[in-house]
Design an enzyme around this catalytic site. Structure first.
Site, short mmCIF file in Angstrom:
data_model
loop_
_atom_site.label_atom_id
_atom_site.label_comp_id
_atom_site.label_asym_id
_atom_site.label_seq_id
_atom_site.Cartn_x
_atom_site.Cartn_y
_atom_site.Cartn_z
N LYS A 33 -14.39 0.83 14.91
CA LYS A 33 -13.18 0.46 14.87
C LYS A 33 -12.66 0.49 16.33
CE LYS A 33 -8.88 0.23 12.38
NZ LYS A 33 -8.15 0.57 12.01
N ASP A 38 -4.62 -6.66 4.53
CA ASP A 38 -5.67 -7.54 5.34
C ASP A 38 -6.01 -8.84 4.56
OD1 ASP A 38 -6.44 -5.28 6.98
OD2 ASP A 38 -7.70 -4.11 5.23
N ASN A 43 1.05 -0.62 -0.05
CA ASN A 43 0.17 -0.35 0.16
C ASN A 43 0.62 1.11 0.30
OD1 ASN A 43 0.97 0.85 2.85
ND2 ASN A 43 -0.11 -1.36 3.16
#
Length: 406
Positions: free
Chosen positions: A336, A278, A209
């Protein structure tokens, strides 16, 4: 906070050197043991005798003028300093410090110091904004130097603009604040993750990323300045990790998980600033994949959610997570925080200018179980990190156990 501290005061050759006398006097009045260093150019504006009278210590100008044969002066001074202040700091001395030059008493001593460094620039506005000066200040900031911003006012050259030396009282206040911060996390252990992880597909390809690790680096530096023992678990990052921080390099999400779990139980504050993958490829190929058609189907599997696992296992640690969002920031941040049993969530809108990946600024909102704690506008990540660590230090101090450290 400055009482009893040994302070090196470097005065360089600008018209604002005359303010060095007031600064020296205020430092002495505050209880500091002040040792003044001057460049030859500085002595054209103010005499060493003035500073010697105010500091009650010998003033050092010539690197080769050794007063005590039992020591090497610039090393002895550097070894015993609690803080070094350069005020005024000219463009010349900033350039020397940034590039490791040592050709006078000030620059030679500064190359040997290991204590915090506080720099107060003073120069013409065009010099202050020159790309070379800006680059040199950024270099020093990345190495941990702190700056007292110049003020706006009448300059010696006739301009009314930014570049005027900060007032001596403000420089003393900055020094006091630095010492106050340096005790806020004394004896505490802070574990920080930073950067992005790499999930291999084959020997030449991987999934990752855009995280640069800059926010994690800034937090590590801020925690270090507050006196903490800092460990930085770093994935793929750009730039240099701050000095004085233990760095544990990792590659994949699994590597990061293992490194964090190995250190979690002994940590007081755990900050998950890394952007962890993830998902990872189910199959990692030993040989480079060849093109076989117009499409390629890649099967992925979930990685372990490190933050959630830590939330389940925590026993007195202050657990802080990050949330990079593109919409409904408050909603997703609170969700979250609750799902992963965090104490704080720091959320940012990565679509906002100046708040995304690979930039030196950020804008965040901080949440706890009661909702919004603070919103910060776009500001340098280093400044933001100091504010965030101050919140964490206050939270840790107010908990029943105060963390797991001393």
């Amino acid at each position: 906070m400055i009482q009893g501290k040994t302070v090196l005061l470097g005065i360089t050759g600008g018209i604002a050197a005359y303010k060095g006398a007031a600064l020296c006097s205020k430092l002495v009045q505050a209880g500091a043991n002040v040792h003044v260093l001057m460049t030859r150019s500085a002595t054209q504006f103010i005499t060493p005798l003035t500073l010697q009278t105010l500091s009650r210590n010998h003033v050092f100008v010539d690197t080769f003028d050794e007063q005590d044969p039992s020591v090497v002066s610039h090393i002895h001074l550097a070894d015993h300093a609690d803080l070094a202040i350069i005020a005024p700091a000219t463009a010349n001395i900033i350039g020397k410090l940034a590039n490791g030059l040592a050709d006078d008493m000030v620059s030679t001593t500064m190359l040997a110091v290991t204590c915090p460094v506080l720099i107060a620039p003073a120069m013409n506005v065009h010099m202050y904004e020159h790309p070379a000066v800006v680059e040199n200040m950024n270099k020093l900031a990345q190495r941990g130097a702190l700056f007292v911003e110049p003020g706006t006012g009448q300059l010696a050259c006739g301009y009314v603009a930014k570049g005027r030396l900060a007032e001596p009282k403000d420089i003393v206040l900055a020094a006091n604040n630095l010492f106050a911060k340096s005790d806020a996390l004394r004896g505490k252990r802070v574990l920080i993750t930073a950067g992005g992880t790499i999930e291999r597909l084959d020997p030449v390809r991987y999934l990752t990323n855009d995280s640069s690790g800059k926010m994690g680096f800034a937090l590590a530096e801020a925690a270090k300045l507050m006196g903490a023992d800092v460990t930085l678990v770093a994935g793929r990052t750009s730039g240099q990790a701050p000095a004085g921080v233990a760095v544990v390099p990792v590659v994949s999400a699994q590597d990061m998980l293992e490194a964090v779990l190995d250190r979690f139980d002994e940590s007081d504050i755990v900050i998950k600033a890394a952007a962890v993958a993830d998902y990872r490829p189910v199959q990692v190929h030993r040989e480079k994949l060849k093109k076989t058609g117009d499409r390629y189907q890649l099967e992925l599997e979930r990685t372990t959610d490190i933050l959630q696992l830590l939330g389940e296992r925590k026993k007195g640690q202050l657990l802080v997570g990050f949330a990079a969002e593109t919409e409904q920031l408050d909603h997703y941040a609170m969700d979250k925080l609750k799902r992963k049993n965090c104490d704080l969530i720091i959320a940012n809108d990565i679509g906002m200018a100046g708040a995304g990946f690979n930039v030196d600024t950020n804008a965040v909102s901080v949440f706890d179980h009661n909702g919004l704690v603070e919103r910060y506008p776009v500001m340098p990540k280093r400044e933001l990190a100091g504010r965030l660590m101050a919140i964490m230090a206050a939270r840790l101090a107010s908990t029943p156990f105060g963390g797991l450290g001393e």
